[in-house]
Design a protein around this motif. Structure first.
Motif, PDB file in Angstrom:
ATOM      1  N   GLY A  35       0.828  -1.200   0.000  1.00  0.00           N
ATOM      2  CA  GLY A  35       0.000   0.000   0.000  1.00  0.00           C
ATOM      3  C   GLY A  35       0.855   1.239   0.000  1.00  0.00           C
ATOM      4  N   GLU A  40      -7.046   4.857   6.434  1.00  0.00           N
ATOM      5  CA  GLU A  40      -8.129   5.162   7.352  1.00  0.00           C
ATOM      6  C   GLU A  40      -8.000   6.594   7.850  1.00  0.00           C
ATOM      7  N   PHE A  60      -3.698   2.954   8.730  1.00  0.00           N
ATOM      8  CA  PHE A  60      -4.097   1.963   7.733  1.00  0.00           C
ATOM      9  C   PHE A  60      -4.790   0.793   8.424  1.00  0.00           C
ATOM     10  N   GLU A  85      -5.402  -0.509   3.788  1.00  0.00           N
ATOM     11  CA  GLU A  85      -6.298   0.500   3.241  1.00  0.00           C
ATOM     12  C   GLU A  85      -6.232   1.747   4.121  1.00  0.00           C
TER      13      GLU A  85
END
Length: 362
Positions: A48, A82, A75, A80
């Motif tokens: 990521g 946040e 994350f 992902e």
């Protein structure tokens, strides 16, 4: 989800979990890399994008990634992004220490100040849920580079080196925007973890620079939260504090140095010489207004780490990377060669080494 990583051989079957590290990405910003290890193999891999380049850790159900200075990027386990929270509005340093008793985190950052305000060392504590549970600000005469601190169950110890903040370096995007200030004094500051930043115990020391702290703890009678035998853990009273640190020399007055450049070269800590040299491991014993400093080993070392489950408490073993100034034709192509791992026994002041062999690096 990417396919499992190809491997030669196997990993120990009891090594289970996910390794997350900061590394290069497809763009200049870099990336987080997560490798899941299970049953002797690397079974999955995730990547990521992240601007962080210094530290990543798990806290309160999320991954938090940090640059040398800045606000954390948050994350999920699947990398992902946040929404960041935690009550922070000022940048913090990349070393955030976990309290092995409460599960909270101790964080800090130097605010340079301005024409109308003085520099401040900000010390905060997140609780186990990620909320900002405590804060204190320590007034400084000048903003010095402080990369790491010592955290015990009762105290925070910080080191003031002969460095100063360079606004021009920060404007140029330099990762460590601090330069040398030869002739400046060296100081150690001790505050109680439950204090308000006004009750500081200052200890004079010969000027030096500390990059990393292997561990710190209160000796019996040190007081403070989690201590034994104390009466409140004030920064000015109680027993001794013991720390193991990586200490570097600093330029002396009259010695040639580059006034325009950062303290650390572009390659970063452990890859660049600092003041023309590298660090050694020392044991510091702070009692009252004195600090006894003893060099533990002659070898140069970086990236020291002890068991996080012992953070703030007495510990026995730690690890580091043995380093030397780069030799001619270095395979690593930088200012520093990495030779292998060091296992440090702090109870016996013994250090053992392991080297991976020719054409391999640790």
């Amino acid at each position: 989800m990417n396919p499992p990583l190809p491997m030669d051989g196997v990993l120990p079957p009891d090594l289970q979990g996910t390794l997350v590290r900061i590394g290069p990405g497809s763009e200049a910003a870099g990336a987080l890399h997560a490798i899941e290890l299970r049953d002797g193999a690397a079974v999955s891999y995730l990547k990521g994008s992240s601007e962080a380049d210094a530290n990543v850790f798990w806290h309160a159900g999320s991954l938090l990634a940090l640059a040398e200075t800045g606000l954390p990027q948050r994350f999920s386990r699947a990398l992902e992004p946040e929404e960041s929270d935690g009550g922070l509005s000022q940048p913090i340093a990349s070393h955030v220490h976990r309290d092995s008793v409460t599960g909270g985190r101790v964080l800090f950052g130097v605010e340079p100040g301005s024409e109308t305000s003085s520099p401040v060392l900000r010390i905060g504590e997140w609780d186990a849920t990620g909320a900002l549970a405590h804060y204190q600000g320590v007034g400084l005469e000048r903003a010095t580079w402080q990369h790491d601190i010592g955290v015990t169950h009762g105290h925070v110890v910080f080191m003031e080196s002969p460095t100063s903040y360079g606004e021009d370096l920060a404007d140029d995007g330099v990762a460590v925007p601090f330069r040398w200030t030869p002739g400046a004094e060296g100081w150690i500051g001790v505050v109680d973890r439950t204090g308000d930043g006004t009750d500081v115990r200052w200890i004079r020391q010969d000027p030096c620079l500390v990059t990393h702290v292997l561990g710190a703890y209160d000796e019996e009678g040190g007081g403070g939260k989690g201590g034994t035998g104390g009466t409140g853990g004030s920064a000015g009273t109680g027993g001794a504090i013991v720390m193991h640190v990586v200490r570097y020399p600093v330029p002396e007055s009259g010695q040639p140095f580059d006034r325009a450049s950062s303290v650390v070269g572009p390659a970063g800590i452990g890859e660049s010489l600092i003041a023309g040299g590298l660090g050694v491991l020392e044991r510091w014993r702070i009692e009252g207004t004195t600090c006894e400093q003893v060099q533990v080993d002659d070898r140069m070392v970086e990236y020291v780490q002890a068991d996080p489950l012992c953070e703030g408490a007495r510990f026995r073993h730690g690890y580091g990377v043995e380093v030397t100034p780069a030799s001619t034709g270095s395979l690593e192509g930088g200012d520093v060669d990495h030779h292998g791992l060091l296992k440090i026994d702090v109870a016996r002041d013994e250090v053992r080494s392991w080297r991976p062999g020719v054409y391999r690096v640790a």
